[in-house]
Design a protein around this motif. Structure first.
Motif, short mmCIF file in Angstrom:
data_model
loop_
_atom_site.label_atom_id
_atom_site.label_comp_id
_atom_site.label_asym_id
_atom_site.label_seq_id
_atom_site.Cartn_x
_atom_site.Cartn_y
_atom_site.Cartn_z
N ILE A 407 0.86 -1.18 0.00
CA ILE A 407 0.00 0.00 0.00
C ILE A 407 0.89 1.23 0.00
CG2 ILE A 407 -1.87 1.24 1.15
CD1 ILE A 407 -2.59 -1.56 0.09
N GLY A 408 0.87 1.96 -1.09
CA GLY A 408 1.70 3.16 -1.22
C GLY A 408 0.88 4.41 -1.04
N GLY A 409 0.28 4.56 0.14
CA GLY A 409 -0.51 5.74 0.44
C GLY A 409 -1.88 5.41 0.95
N TYR A 410 -2.25 6.02 2.08
CA TYR A 410 -3.58 5.85 2.66
C TYR A 410 -3.81 7.05 3.57
CZ TYR A 410 -7.29 3.82 5.65
OH TYR A 410 -8.46 3.59 6.36
N SER A 411 -4.77 7.89 3.21
CA SER A 411 -5.06 9.07 4.00
C SER A 411 -6.38 9.66 3.52
CB SER A 411 -3.93 10.11 3.88
OG SER A 411 -4.14 11.19 4.76
N ILE A 412 -6.78 10.74 4.13
CA ILE A 412 -7.94 11.51 3.65
C ILE A 412 -7.43 12.50 2.63
CG2 ILE A 412 -9.79 13.09 4.30
CD1 ILE A 412 -9.56 11.89 7.16
N GLU A 413 -7.92 12.38 1.40
CA GLU A 413 -7.36 13.26 0.36
C GLU A 413 -8.20 14.50 0.11
OE1 GLU A 413 -7.14 11.95 -3.67
OE2 GLU A 413 -8.69 10.43 -3.40
N TYR A 414 -9.45 14.49 0.46
CA TYR A 414 -10.23 15.72 0.38
C TYR A 414 -11.54 15.50 1.12
CZ TYR A 414 -13.38 13.82 -3.23
OH TYR A 414 -14.31 13.07 -3.92
N TYR A 432 -6.28 21.11 10.56
CA TYR A 432 -5.75 19.76 10.62
C TYR A 432 -4.25 19.73 10.88
CZ TYR A 432 -10.24 18.44 8.69
OH TYR A 432 -11.57 18.28 8.49
N ARG A 433 -3.81 18.62 11.51
CA ARG A 433 -2.39 18.41 11.70
C ARG A 433 -1.79 17.80 10.43
NH1 ARG A 433 -0.80 15.51 16.96
NH2 ARG A 433 1.19 16.42 16.33
N SER A 434 -0.48 17.54 10.49
CA SER A 434 0.26 17.22 9.28
C SER A 434 -0.26 16.00 8.51
CB SER A 434 1.74 17.03 9.61
OG SER A 434 1.92 16.02 10.57
N PRO A 435 -0.71 14.88 9.15
CA PRO A 435 -1.18 13.77 8.32
C PRO A 435 -2.29 14.16 7.36
CG PRO A 435 -0.83 13.05 10.58
CD PRO A 435 -0.70 14.54 10.58
N ALA A 436 -3.28 14.91 7.86
CA ALA A 436 -4.37 15.33 6.98
C ALA A 436 -3.87 16.33 5.94
CB ALA A 436 -5.51 15.93 7.80
N ARG A 437 -2.98 17.23 6.35
CA ARG A 437 -2.44 18.19 5.37
C ARG A 437 -1.72 17.46 4.25
NH1 ARG A 437 -0.89 21.10 10.02
NH2 ARG A 437 1.32 20.57 9.68
N ASN A 438 -0.96 16.44 4.60
CA ASN A 438 -0.29 15.66 3.56
C ASN A 438 -1.30 15.02 2.62
OD1 ASN A 438 2.23 16.24 4.65
ND2 ASN A 438 2.30 14.39 5.88
N GLY A 439 -2.37 14.48 3.19
CA GLY A 439 -3.40 13.87 2.36
C GLY A 439 -4.04 14.86 1.42
N PHE A 440 -4.32 16.07 1.92
CA PHE A 440 -4.93 17.08 1.07
C PHE A 440 -3.95 17.54 -0.02
CE2 PHE A 440 -7.64 18.35 4.96
CZ PHE A 440 -8.50 17.29 4.72
N THR A 441 -2.67 17.58 0.32
CA THR A 441 -1.67 17.89 -0.71
C THR A 441 -1.72 16.85 -1.82
OG1 THR A 441 -0.21 18.97 0.88
CG2 THR A 441 0.79 18.20 -1.16
N PHE A 442 -1.81 15.59 -1.42
CA PHE A 442 -1.95 14.52 -2.40
C PHE A 442 -3.23 14.71 -3.23
CE2 PHE A 442 -3.90 10.48 -3.56
CZ PHE A 442 -2.88 9.83 -4.22
N GLY A 486 -17.88 8.73 -0.33
CA GLY A 486 -17.16 9.09 0.88
C GLY A 486 -16.74 7.83 1.61
N SER A 487 -15.75 7.96 2.47
CA SER A 487 -15.24 6.78 3.17
C SER A 487 -15.93 6.58 4.50
CB SER A 487 -13.73 6.90 3.36
OG SER A 487 -13.39 8.19 3.87
N TRP A 488 -16.14 7.64 5.24
CA TRP A 488 -16.79 7.59 6.55
C TRP A 488 -17.21 8.99 6.92
CZ3 TRP A 488 -11.64 5.42 6.35
CH2 TRP A 488 -10.63 6.38 6.44
N ILE A 489 -18.10 9.07 7.87
CA ILE A 489 -18.58 10.38 8.30
C ILE A 489 -17.39 11.17 8.83
CG2 ILE A 489 -19.12 9.84 10.72
CD1 ILE A 489 -21.85 11.26 10.16
N SER A 490 -17.32 12.44 8.50
CA SER A 490 -16.12 13.23 8.79
C SER A 490 -15.86 13.31 10.28
CB SER A 490 -16.28 14.64 8.22
OG SER A 490 -15.16 15.43 8.56
N PHE A 491 -14.59 13.11 10.65
CA PHE A 491 -14.21 13.24 12.05
C PHE A 491 -14.33 14.70 12.50
CE2 PHE A 491 -11.85 9.41 10.69
CZ PHE A 491 -12.47 8.50 11.55
N ASP A 492 -14.45 15.60 11.57
CA ASP A 492 -14.64 17.02 11.88
C ASP A 492 -16.11 17.32 12.17
OD1 ASP A 492 -13.69 19.67 12.17
OD2 ASP A 492 -14.41 20.17 10.18
#
Length: 545
Positions: A407-414, A432-442, A486-492
């Motif tokens: 698996i070459g990538g797993y995050s929330i992308e938007y 958001y902290r860095s993991p989500a920011r990285n996902g949005f960058t992707f 969508g993947s799941w209800i937003s944690f936000d």
């Protein structure tokens, strides 16, 4: 200014992670252990042929049909796809992946390889799902979720060269322990701490951080070796400690604390052969109860029942509207799909549907020779990076075989509620902290090829020379998957009043799914939500006499 013991320990947690603070507070008897509050146990009430139509053949819908069937209910499951499972989806050779925008991919993996596009782990704390695996005969194996041999990479750490997770974890502990030990020894905390407390804390920090007798951190064998132990005269030499400033700048804390999250703690499991072994095991027991290719269009309620109109599709050119009537309806579809229906929901439910947000997680899978095992001694687990693709997940299945699925990538992308991935990225700077920011960058990358290139680059950063070995990619973006959106209800999205509304019936319609639980994104939440609805229905027909 003096600190109380509790304040000191809370600051220790802020500096060194809540794992260290947890152990310290437990040792001093300062940390209360909360009692678990269990869901109400499943109570099956004889339905005597009462009809229930269940919308959605994911885990919640399957569990509801399976358990109600045991209790004499007459159930029908309407599932828009031609397979069970919903987001529980294992992709294999020949699987067609189609997005809502018409993008198509066809899986070209070798036989016996699979990719769990949705859930891929079963925590040992999720007793309901583990119980169903046992009951249905779904064979399980250990899923290795964390490995100290996996890598961590940041351009701000070690010159950008990846380091083993054990070095980041243990060097951080060493530096933080030295800092706290110095504070204690200098007497800054003496006013509010007893001598016995001081000595106990210093001894704990000495062991926790592997400090020398002077309470200084000069490196530790726990972080691995420049020259490992062997059978010749050469003594082993530990790795030099990573600088604390670099560790702070690298911001790789997610990877260091992953095992502190209860759902991610060992031991974890996975079905042998793919996560979809679970929904197919349910489906084999339900037989003709499930109607595949049934896309719900309209819902109407009356004082005596519900009427569902759905479009039945047996093929590309064969579709017809059908009607089914029942006494009750269990709606177990994602709310992003439910809000598109022509339904006479209450104003309260319609308001929730109009405002609810879902995240869109992505995954990219590659088929590759197992270079991570042969060259880096990585057998399962996850490597973490500070890059657009910030996670590489190694397979636990068929270890030591020739090839595997990486698996070459797993995050929330938007966020689907945002107008674009770019707007999610702008919002992430504040929220958001860095993991989500990285996902949005992707997610903001312009096309599929750019995303595959970013994934390949992260693998290459971790395993130089092996980016070229990645083949047969499959990219999943759950916000673009039909019947999920969508993947799941937003944690936000954290609306307790809305959750209470969803957990109550809307006249004859009951809502189930992980989005109606406190275990969002996990199959356990879906299964327990089905149990809750079954109990509610049982109580209702009992009260009706």
């Amino acid at each position: 200014m003096s600190l109380t013991r509790r304040q000191f320990l809370l600051r220790a947690g802020q500096a060194g992670g809540y794992g260290s603070a947890f152990v310290l507070m437990q040792s001093l008897g300062l940390l209360p252990v909360p009692e678990a509050v269990a869901d109400s146990p499943l109570r099956l009430v004889d339905g005597k042929g009462t009809r229930a139509v269940i919308l959605g053949g994911g885990i919640a819908g399957l569990v509801a049909a399976y358990e109600l069937g045991k209790a004499g209910w007459s159930c029908t499951v309407l599932e828009a796809r031609h397979r069970p499972g919903g987001r529980n989806w294992s992709i294999r050779n020949g699987t067609e992946v189609e997005f809502t925008d018409g993008t198509r991919q066809t899986c070209a993996f070798e036989p016996d390889h699979y990719f769990n596009a949705g859930p891929a782990r079963l925590p040992s704390t999720h007793n309901t799902m583990l119980g169903y695996c046992h009951e249905l005969g779904v064979a399980l194996e250990v899923e290795v979720n964390s490995s100290r041999s996996a890598f961590m990479q940041s351009d701000k750490l070690n010159g950008g060269v990846p380091v083993a997770e054990r070095r980041v974890v243990n060097d951080t502990r060493g530096h933080v322990s030295e800092l706290l030990a110095k504070c204690i020894r200098k007497g800054a905390l003496d006013e509010d701490m007893t001598d016995a407390d001081r000595e106990r804390m210093i001894e704990f920090l000495r062991q926790y951080g592997d400090l020398n007798p002077d309470l200084l951190f000069r490196g530790t064998q726990r972080s691995g070796f420049k020259i490992p132990p062997g059978a010749d005269l050469q003594s082993p030499i530990p790795n030099d400690p990573l600088a604390m400033r670099e560790l702070l700048d690298a911001d790789l804390w997610l990877g260091t604390f992953v095992e502190e999250v209860p759902e991610w703690q060992a031991t974890m499991f996975q079905p042998i052969g793919g996560m979809d072994r679970i929904p197919f095991a349910f489906a084999s027991r339900l037989d003709s109860v499930i109607r595949y290719g049934a896309q719900v269009k309209r819902i109407r309620q009356s004082d005596s029942g519900v009427t569902i109109i759905y479009r039945e599709s047996a093929g590309a050119d064969q579709a017809a509207d059908r009607t089914i009537e029942a006494d009750y309806c269990i709606c177990a579809m994602p709310l992003t799909v439910v809000r598109t229906l022509d339904a006479d929901f209450s104003p309260q439910i319609r308001s929730i549907l109009d405002t609810v947000q879902y995240d869109s997680a992505y995954k990219i899978a590659w088929e590759a020779p197992r270079f991570w095992e042969k060259e880096s001694n990585i057998y399962g687990g996850i490597s973490y990076l500070q890059q657009a693709v910030d996670l590489v997940w190694y397979p636990s299945a068929r270890i030591f075989s020739e090839k595997g699925i990486l698996i070459g990538g797993y995050s929330i992308e938007y966020l689907p509620a945002e107008t674009s991935a770019a707007s999610s990225l702008v919002r992430s700077d504040e929220t958001y902290r860095s993991p989500a920011r990285n996902g949005f960058t992707f997610g903001s990358l312009p096309n599929l090829q750019a995303k595959l290139d970013a994934s390949r680059r992260s693998v290459e950063l971790l395993h130089p020379g092996h980016g070229k070995d990645l083949a047969n990619p499959i990219y999943i973006s759950w916000g673009r998957i039909p019947y999920n959106l969508g993947s799941w209800i937003s944690f936000d999205w954290n609306d307790q009043r809305a959750l209470a509304t969803l957990q109550s019936p809307d006249r004859r319609i009951y809502f189930a799914g992980d989005h109606t639980s406190h275990i969002v994104g996990w199959q356990e939440g879906a299964a327990l939500s089905a149990h809750r609805v079954i109990n509610q229905l049982g109580a209702r027909i009992q009260s009706a006499g």
